[in-house]
Design an enzyme around this catalytic site. Structure first.
Site, PDB file in Angstrom:
ATOM      1  N   ILE A 105      12.516  -5.204 -25.061  1.00  0.00           N
ATOM      2  CA  ILE A 105      11.904  -3.999 -24.491  1.00  0.00           C
ATOM      3  C   ILE A 105      10.452  -4.286 -24.122  1.00  0.00           C
ATOM      4  O   ILE A 105       9.657  -3.375 -23.959  1.00  0.00           O
ATOM      5  CB  ILE A 105      11.991  -2.825 -25.511  1.00  0.00           C
ATOM      6  CG1 ILE A 105      11.368  -3.219 -26.869  1.00  0.00           C
ATOM      7  CG2 ILE A 105      13.450  -2.428 -25.733  1.00  0.00           C
ATOM      8  CD1 ILE A 105      11.278  -2.054 -27.851  1.00  0.00           C
ATOM      9  N   HIS A 121      18.260  -2.353 -23.413  1.00  0.00           N
ATOM     10  CA  HIS A 121      17.712  -1.434 -24.418  1.00  0.00           C
ATOM     11  C   HIS A 121      16.462  -0.706 -23.907  1.00  0.00           C
ATOM     12  O   HIS A 121      15.696  -0.172 -24.703  1.00  0.00           O
ATOM     13  CB  HIS A 121      17.379  -2.193 -25.710  1.00  0.00           C
ATOM     14  CG  HIS A 121      18.601  -2.747 -26.395  1.00  0.00           C
ATOM     15  ND1 HIS A 121      18.538  -3.653 -27.417  1.00  0.00           N
ATOM     16  CD2 HIS A 121      19.921  -2.524 -26.184  1.00  0.00           C
ATOM     17  CE1 HIS A 121      19.777  -3.974 -27.807  1.00  0.00           C
ATOM     18  NE2 HIS A 121      20.621  -3.305 -27.071  1.00  0.00           N
ATOM     19  N   CYS A 132      11.563  16.872 -18.311  1.00  0.00           N
ATOM     20  CA  CYS A 132      11.414  16.921 -16.849  1.00  0.00           C
ATOM     21  C   CYS A 132      11.436  15.504 -16.267  1.00  0.00           C
ATOM     22  O   CYS A 132      11.778  14.553 -16.950  1.00  0.00           O
ATOM     23  CB  CYS A 132      10.148  17.686 -16.463  1.00  0.00           C
ATOM     24  SG  CYS A 132       8.612  16.798 -16.753  1.00  0.00           S
ATOM     25  N   CYS A 153       5.123  19.530 -18.403  1.00  0.00           N
ATOM     26  CA  CYS A 153       5.853  20.619 -19.091  1.00  0.00           C
ATOM     27  C   CYS A 153       5.536  20.714 -20.585  1.00  0.00           C
ATOM     28  O   CYS A 153       6.112  21.538 -21.273  1.00  0.00           O
ATOM     29  CB  CYS A 153       7.356  20.447 -18.869  1.00  0.00           C
ATOM     30  SG  CYS A 153       8.080  19.165 -19.902  1.00  0.00           S
ATOM     31  N   GLY A 191      18.192 -16.997 -27.453  1.00  0.00           N
ATOM     32  CA  GLY A 191      17.402 -16.266 -28.444  1.00  0.00           C
ATOM     33  C   GLY A 191      17.977 -14.937 -28.876  1.00  0.00           C
ATOM     34  O   GLY A 191      17.230 -13.993 -29.126  1.00  0.00           O
ATOM     35  N   THR A 192      19.291 -14.859 -28.973  1.00  0.00           N
ATOM     36  CA  THR A 192      19.871 -13.625 -29.500  1.00  0.00           C
ATOM     37  C   THR A 192      20.924 -13.948 -30.550  1.00  0.00           C
ATOM     38  O   THR A 192      21.639 -14.940 -30.421  1.00  0.00           O
ATOM     39  CB  THR A 192      20.477 -12.731 -28.387  1.00  0.00           C
ATOM     40  OG1 THR A 192      21.165 -11.632 -29.009  1.00  0.00           O
ATOM     41  CG2 THR A 192      21.418 -13.481 -27.477  1.00  0.00           C
ATOM     42  N   THR A 193      20.971 -13.099 -31.582  1.00  0.00           N
ATOM     43  CA  THR A 193      21.956 -13.299 -32.641  1.00  0.00           C
ATOM     44  C   THR A 193      23.365 -12.928 -32.161  1.00  0.00           C
ATOM     45  O   THR A 193      24.335 -13.173 -32.854  1.00  0.00           O
ATOM     46  CB  THR A 193      21.610 -12.426 -33.873  1.00  0.00           C
ATOM     47  OG1 THR A 193      21.192 -11.147 -33.399  1.00  0.00           O
ATOM     48  CG2 THR A 193      20.497 -13.021 -34.676  1.00  0.00           C
ATOM     49  N   ASN A 217      19.420 -21.557 -29.204  1.00  0.00           N
ATOM     50  CA  ASN A 217      19.017 -20.808 -30.397  1.00  0.00           C
ATOM     51  C   ASN A 217      18.892 -21.795 -31.558  1.00  0.00           C
ATOM     52  O   ASN A 217      19.820 -22.559 -31.805  1.00  0.00           O
ATOM     53  CB  ASN A 217      20.079 -19.737 -30.716  1.00  0.00           C
ATOM     54  CG  ASN A 217      19.562 -18.677 -31.673  1.00  0.00           C
ATOM     55  OD1 ASN A 217      18.883 -18.990 -32.652  1.00  0.00           O
ATOM     56  ND2 ASN A 217      19.871 -17.430 -31.389  1.00  0.00           N
ATOM     57  N   ALA A 235      13.386 -21.783 -27.314  1.00  0.00           N
ATOM     58  CA  ALA A 235      13.736 -21.422 -25.940  1.00  0.00           C
ATOM     59  C   ALA A 235      12.797 -22.051 -24.902  1.00  0.00           C
ATOM     60  O   ALA A 235      13.256 -22.559 -23.875  1.00  0.00           O
ATOM     61  CB  ALA A 235      13.728 -19.902 -25.808  1.00  0.00           C
TER      62      ALA A 235
HETATM   63  P1  NAD Z   1      17.079 -10.797 -33.740  1.00  0.00           P
HETATM   64  O1  NAD Z   1      15.704 -10.693 -34.276  1.00  0.00           O
HETATM   65  O2  NAD Z   1      18.199 -10.255 -34.507  1.00  0.00           O
HETATM   66  O3  NAD Z   1      17.393 -12.306 -33.429  1.00  0.00           O
HETATM   67  C1  NAD Z   1      16.531 -13.153 -32.765  1.00  0.00           C
HETATM   68  C2  NAD Z   1      17.245 -14.471 -32.481  1.00  0.00           C
HETATM   69  O4  NAD Z   1      16.301 -15.333 -31.865  1.00  0.00           O
HETATM   70  C3  NAD Z   1      17.780 -15.179 -33.714  1.00  0.00           C
HETATM   71  O5  NAD Z   1      19.120 -15.565 -33.459  1.00  0.00           O
HETATM   72  C4  NAD Z   1      16.866 -16.401 -33.854  1.00  0.00           C
HETATM   73  O6  NAD Z   1      17.550 -17.526 -34.367  1.00  0.00           O
HETATM   74  C5  NAD Z   1      16.447 -16.625 -32.417  1.00  0.00           C
HETATM   75  N1  NAD Z   1      15.161 -17.303 -32.233  1.00  0.00           N
HETATM   76  C6  NAD Z   1      14.046 -17.217 -32.989  1.00  0.00           C
HETATM   77  N2  NAD Z   1      13.062 -17.968 -32.454  1.00  0.00           N
HETATM   78  C7  NAD Z   1      13.554 -18.524 -31.321  1.00  0.00           C
HETATM   79  C8  NAD Z   1      13.031 -19.388 -30.326  1.00  0.00           C
HETATM   80  N3  NAD Z   1      11.755 -19.828 -30.363  1.00  0.00           N
HETATM   81  N4  NAD Z   1      13.831 -19.762 -29.305  1.00  0.00           N
HETATM   82  C9  NAD Z   1      15.120 -19.328 -29.238  1.00  0.00           C
HETATM   83  N5  NAD Z   1      15.665 -18.511 -30.149  1.00  0.00           N
HETATM   84  C10 NAD Z   1      14.904 -18.104 -31.176  1.00  0.00           C
HETATM   85  O7  NAD Z   1      16.987 -10.109 -32.322  1.00  0.00           O
HETATM   86  P2  NAD Z   1      18.093  -9.709 -31.282  1.00  0.00           P
HETATM   87  O8  NAD Z   1      19.400 -10.332 -31.617  1.00  0.00           O
HETATM   88  O9  NAD Z   1      17.496  -9.988 -29.978  1.00  0.00           O
HETATM   89  O10 NAD Z   1      18.279  -8.123 -31.462  1.00  0.00           O
HETATM   90  C11 NAD Z   1      17.436  -7.291 -32.201  1.00  0.00           C
HETATM   91  C12 NAD Z   1      17.038  -6.023 -31.439  1.00  0.00           C
HETATM   92  O11 NAD Z   1      15.638  -5.770 -31.581  1.00  0.00           O
HETATM   93  C13 NAD Z   1      17.254  -6.048 -29.981  1.00  0.00           C
HETATM   94  O12 NAD Z   1      18.058  -4.969 -29.711  1.00  0.00           O
HETATM   95  C14 NAD Z   1      15.918  -5.845 -29.276  1.00  0.00           C
HETATM   96  O13 NAD Z   1      15.978  -4.719 -28.438  1.00  0.00           O
HETATM   97  C15 NAD Z   1      14.957  -5.525 -30.349  1.00  0.00           C
HETATM   98  N6  NAD Z   1      13.722  -6.354 -30.298  1.00  0.00           N
HETATM   99  C16 NAD Z   1      13.039  -6.574 -29.128  1.00  0.00           C
HETATM  100  C17 NAD Z   1      11.896  -7.390 -29.107  1.00  0.00           C
HETATM  101  C18 NAD Z   1      11.160  -7.623 -27.813  1.00  0.00           C
HETATM  102  O14 NAD Z   1      11.228  -6.793 -26.921  1.00  0.00           O
HETATM  103  N7  NAD Z   1      10.461  -8.743 -27.676  1.00  0.00           N
HETATM  104  C19 NAD Z   1      11.446  -7.975 -30.276  1.00  0.00           C
HETATM  105  C20 NAD Z   1      12.147  -7.716 -31.462  1.00  0.00           C
HETATM  106  C21 NAD Z   1      13.280  -6.901 -31.451  1.00  0.00           C
HETATM  107 ZN    ZN Z   2       7.900  17.074 -18.827  1.00  0.00          ZN
END
Ligand code: NAD
Ligand code: ZN
Length: 249
Positions: A105, A121, A132, A153, A191-193, A217, A235
């Site tokens: 986000i 998200h 509004c 509003c 970079g996502t679980t 990851n 990443a």
């Molecule tokens: P998570 O924190 O659950 O997982 C993060 C993942 O990133 C892990 O799998 C970890 O191993 C991996 N990781 C850590 N460092 C890394 C690197 N340097 N390179 C590559 N991978 C790396 O987060 P998620 O699975 O993305 O979901 C959690 C929720 O929290 C999401 O819905 C998101 O909207 C929100 N969130 C957003 C932000 C942002 O906007 N930057 C930050 C934190 C959480």
């Molecule tokens: Zn309004």
């Protein structure tokens, strides 16, 4: 690295599914990293993190939710795209379209120059009025009232981000589905679980259709054993190396 570089070189439609890990090297803590800042995953009020950032808390105690929106915004303030965001943006050419479906986000993909970003998200700094049409994009929450009201509003404003208990943005998901129907020739999960089914589903579907999937990851995830290529590095460095590999045959 060479194999994925070659796939990237020949690709015409690439999808990157990204999570908090892609912004970790920009200095933004991942969700679990942020939760770790609170003992037992609880806030100063002793509430679970998920509670203060839920749709019902926002309705009943908007000041409490706003207190933590401010904290979240502070963790994003002034942060810049890193090598991973920039590498993904660099891959856009007249011959290759790059779609980014992000759970983040923070808006860093757009800041890096990516033109086609699906924010699954939402975006913390896009402020909307729930009553509004008022909306505004803020670079920073600095100087804002602790309970910001709509100038039109007077309803309590909110970030255009998905809170716990809330449904996902339908228009964005319709677009994501339409893009998947058109198909991709290469998919990355960075970079996502990968705990949400709307993140794992496109990967499952791709592997069934024989579309190559790459995961970047440092930790193993739910999709690690399904993907065709896995890089256990950060990443930024990995994406940079892949873009290099795609350039030098
Ligand atoms: P998570 O924190 O659950 O997982 C993060 C993942 O990133 C892990 O799998 C970890 O191993 C991996 N990781 C850590 N460092 C890394 C690197 N340097 N390179 C590559 N991978 C790396 O987060 P998620 O699975 O993305 O979901 C959690 C929720 O929290 C999401 O819905 C998101 O909207 C929100 N969130 C957003 C932000 C942002 O906007 N930057 C930050 C934190 C959480
Ligand atoms: Zn309004």
């Amino acid at each position: 690295m060479k194999q994925v570089g070659a796939l990237l070189r020949d690709s015409r439609r690439v999808l990157f599914i990204t999570g908090a890990g892609v912004s970790a090297e920009s200095g933004i803590p991942t969700f679990r990293g942020a939760a770790a800042a609170f003992p037992d995953g609880r806030t100063e009020e002793g509430e679970p993190f998920e509670h203060v950032l839920s749709g019902s808390t926002f309705l009943l105690e908007p000041e409490l939710s706003w207190k933590y929106f401010f904290r979240l915004e502070l963790s994003l303030r002034g942060k810049q795209p890193n090598a991973a965001h920039l590498a993904m943006a660099d891959l856009q050419t007249s011959e290759r379209s790059v779609c980014i479906a992000t759970q983040n986000i923070d808006g860093l993909h757009q800041l890096a120059g990516s033109r086609f970003v699906l924010e699954l998200h939402g975006n913390l700094r896009r402020i909307i009025c729930p009553r509004c049409e008022y909306r505004e994009y803020l670079e920073s929450f600095e100087g804002m009232s602790p309970l910001p009201l709509c100038p039109t509003c007077r309803a309590v404003l909110r970030p255009d981000a998905v809170l716990y208990e809330e449904s996902l943005p339908e228009d964005v998901f319709d677009q994501f589905e339409a893009e998947q129907t058109r198909g991709f020739d290469l998919i990355f999960s960075v970079g996502t679980t990968s705990v949400f089914d709307y993140v794992t589903q496109p990967i499952l579907a791709a592997t069934e259709r024989g579309v190559p999937v790459v995961e970047i990851n440092p930790e193993e995830t739910l999709v690690s054993n399904l993907v065709d290529f896995r890089f256990a590095g950060p990443a930024g460095k990995t994406m940079q190396a892949l873009v290099e590999a795609a350039r030098s045959p």
